[in-house]
Design an enzyme around this catalytic site. Structure first.
Site: not given
Lengths: 444, 326
Positions: A93, A153, A233, A306
């Site tokens: 992203n 994501d 996650h 993350d």
């Protein structure tokens, strides 16, 4: 290339061994005190330190290209090296989105030029992360970056048909779809975990079912088409139960949890400090307990950071205006020690499994995730298990100052990191980057 | 009190003190010269990131009657309504020497953030934040209820009969969009600390997850609650504003159905004991959550709430800026 003798380290927490790292490989392993350093070799005294295979992060936001104010491949991989990582998977992203061979090759090349660890780009599943059309997954797989993990994501691949096709399509090149499980309608405007705390704070709730419903759908889809699925996650007890059920049924699913979801809860939101704003949101004590148990029994396969750095101005504001995300590369190992090792859920071999070996296997990173055997690539990290340190975001290598652990005392400290024999970290500080031209015998 | 951010932060003694000071302030408002010199030379900034004419005017009036210098800053619609500028706006006001910041903000928690961030050294007074709290509204509601339910009875006897009293044993029904209501949250905390019982009534869609942990009872049935079947006889009912946009998000099927099940009308008021009062924080949607007949009827304290709002806000400003420790 430098030869290094690591003296008296405890591989995966076992009995002390001397390890000789030569030509990028683990050349010799012998009982402590039995190897002597060859001429010109560096000796690292590692008595009392635990040696683990270099950590592999399946979920890192390096922000470059596009948000170099938040992080660059260079600063992010410096943080990775300091955290004991020898490989990171850079999420797609960015701006532009990593949805073409060109962008993933750029990120991959930036990683090689930086020289702090392997950078494995993640490719977007859909063009522009828009959830409408498949990105050119094959082109990214065939590129120099050799992409094997695909993820939108930050956004969920919500369309069931598109998800099914993606799961099927990546089988052709042994890829995996890593799903960000978030039902978009149930989470419109959502600000934090939906529960007793959100009700009192008047913040729009993010129900557990929004995550669990997508995971349930996706494990059924993966089972139906015979594909492997990775769930990013996990944050709820229900998600753990669904993955446990799917695995028992034989579905080829792997799951990850972040360090922060193993330690922090939504009670921290009561002060409205946006450093605790994250996607998925911090959940409850019951969820934390279930996530820890999930790692302990193997339902959850990996811990992934993350790592989501943000510039100060994106967090120095009121809650609803703030960006979601937390940094994590430089605290991950310590948090895992606190949340999983100290309470007895994992031993050091378990840490190696969830932070190195299994993530490397899921990402198909052949040179990583070993077990410190002779002949393997010399990717390893030396950890002082007795150390304690206080987290100071301003002292970190990442550009992000948004660590939810700021001011906390955490156990265990990375002392040294070796990436294919090259010391990226020594004495707990950055050493030198590997020169780009050194290349790698282990590319792809 | 350093700040007034949430009624959950108030002790019984602090809450009663606000009500008692408000009685004194209300008494001064009966005089021909309504202005007091108390806050002369102090600067109160009204920082309104959200439109709210009535709350803004109420705070302006309160500050002016205490002789404070008042600066009103409406950020709505300007570039300032973007999130990151809360900090810059606060720093600017700090540089200009604001002694108190009255803040209305669409984001829950913004006043707390302002108070804790170090962006301003002034007292922070929450004038409504998102769907979190609206503490001065709850205080003026409690003030209004105390006047009618304690001591001298309807309309209030001598203030001396009420000074120092709380709302022990009283029962208040709050009906409407609890989920999105900052008024409801502030009232639940405050009524609890003042010793009253609260019954929240709403369709299940308009109650937050976790409401069972609040210090109150919950019912889906307005008539049962008003009849006293939930927590005994009712001393007051408070109708909350319902926004019609909620209908589009499927919180309830239609305005008509909402009114039928949860609207306050004369027939429902007739279920109450004779002394019971009707409150509404305003602005009202007449015909939706309340009928004109109910709003304008003998039990209605709605206009009085507005008057009391000025006295309560005067008390809050006084206690924050000039008050000795309660």
């Amino acid at each position: 290339m430098t030869t290094t003798l690591v003296r008296a380290a405890r591989p995966l927490g076992a009995e002390p061994r001397d390890l000789l790292l030569r030509d990028g490989l683990v050349a010799e392993v012998a009982p402590a005190g039995t190897l002597t350093a060859p001429d010109g070799a560096r000796t690292v005294e590692a008595e009392g330190l635990v040696a683990l295979p270099g950590l592999v992060d399946l979920h890192t936001h390096l922000r470059e290209p596009g948000r170099e104010d938040a992080e660059t491949v260079d600063t992010g991989t410096r943080a990775a090296a300091l955290g004991g990582f020898t490989a990171v998977h850079a999420m797609a992203n960015t701006a532009p989105v990593a949805d073409t061979a060109g962008v993933v090759e750029q990120v991959w090349r930036l990683g090689r030029e930086a020289g702090w660890c392997d950078v494995r780009p993640v490719g977007a599943v859909t063009t522009g992360l828009e959830g409408q059309r498949l990105a050119e997954l094959g082109a990214m797989a065939d590129s120099a970056a050799g992409v094997r993990v695909f993820s939108d994501d930050g956004k969920c691949v919500f369309d069931a048909v598109l998800m099914r096709r993606a799961l099927e399509y990546v089988k052709a090149f042994d890829g995996v779809v890593a799903q960000h499980a978030q039902e978009p309608r149930l989470t419109e405007g959502a600000q934090m975990n939906e529960g007793a705390v959100s009700g009192v704070l008047g913040l729009r709730g993010w129900p557990a079912v929004a995550e669990e419903a997508i995971i349930a759908r996706d494990v059924l889809l993966a089972g139906h088409v015979g594909s492997r699925l990775h769930v990013c996650h996990l944050s709820t007890a229900g998600s753990v139960e669904i993955v446990r059920w799917a695995k028992a049924r034989g579905v080829d699913v792997t799951a990850e949890v972040t360090p922060h979801h193993l330690l922090l809860t939504d009670e921290l939101v009561r002060g409205y400090d946006p450093v605790y704003k994250v996607n998925p949101p911090l959940r409850t004590d019951d969820d934390v307990r279930a996530l820890r148990a999930g790692v302990a029994d193997g339902t959850i396969d990996v811990v992934a950071t993350d790592h989501a750095p943000h510039p100060v101005e994106d967090k120095d504001c009121e809650w609803s205006a703030a960006a979601m995300g937390m940094t994590g590369l430089e605290t991950a190992l310590s948090v895992v020690v606190q949340a999983l090792v100290e309470p007895g859920h994992l031993d050091w071999a378990g840490v190696a499994r969830v932070m190195s070996q299994t993530p490397a296997r899921i990402g198909r990173v052949a040179s990583q995730g070993g077990s410190l055997q002779v002949g393997e690539a010399a990717n390893l990290v030396l950890v002082d298990p007795a150390a304690r340190w206080t987290v100071d975001p301003s002292a970190m290598a990442t550009k992000g100052r948004n660590s939810p652990f700021a001011g906390r005392e955490l156990p265990a400290r990375v002392v040294a990191t070796f990436w294919e024999g090259h010391a990226t970290v020594l004495d707990g500080a950055l050493a030198t980057a590997r020169p780009a031209e050194a290349g790698s015998t282990w590319t792809r | 009190m350093r700040h007034l951010l949430s009624t959950a932060d108030l002790s019984r003694a602090e809450a009663v003190r606000v009500l008692d000071v408000a009685e004194q302030m209300a008494a001064t408002q009966q005089r021909e010269i309504k202005k007091l010199p108390t806050l002369r030379g102090r600067t109160v900034v009204n920082l309104f990131f959200e439109d709210s004419t009535r709350t803004r005017i109420s705070f302006e009036t309160a500050a002016k009657r205490l002789s404070a210098d008042v600066i009103t800053f409406s950020a709505k619609g300007s570039s300032v309504s973007k999130g990151e500028s809360l900090k810059d706006t606060a720093l600017t006001l700090q540089a200009m020497g604001a002694d108190a910041v009255v803040i209305r903000h669409g984001s829950s928690g913004a006043p707390l953030r302002l108070a804790r961030s170090g962006w301003t050294s002034g007292a922070v007074l929450n004038a409504g934040d998102g769907t979190h709290e609206h503490p001065t509204q709850a205080l003026l509601d409690a003030f209004t209820l105390r006047r009618h339910l304690v001591g001298g009875g309807p309309g209030g006897g001598p203030a001396a009969d009420r000074v120092g009293a709380d709302l022990a044993g009283k029962h208040v029904v709050v009906v409407g969009d609890v989920l999105h209501s900052r008024v409801a949250r502030s009232n639940v905390h405050l009524l609890h600390v003042l010793g009253a019982r609260t019954t929240l009534v709403a369709p299940p869609t308009l109650l937050p997850i976790g409401v069972e942990t609040w210090p109150c009872e919950v019912s889906y049935d307005l008539d049962a609650a008003l009849r006293g079947d939930v927590q005994g006889p009712v001393d007051a009912v408070m109708a909350l504003r319902v926004q019609l946009e909620r209908m589009d998000a499927a919180y309830f099927p239609s305005a008509r159905e909402y009114s039928r099940r949860y609207g306050i009308d004369a027939a429902r008021l007739a279920l109450l004991p004779p002394h019971a009062s009707l409150l509404h924080p305003g602005p009202m949607n007449r015909g939706l959550e309340i009928t004109a007949e109910a709003a304008d009827g003998a039990r209605s304290r709605i206009v009085e709430q507005v008057t009391n709002g000025v006295a309560v806000r005067m008390a809050a400003l006084y206690l924050l800026l000039a008050g000795e420790d309660a």
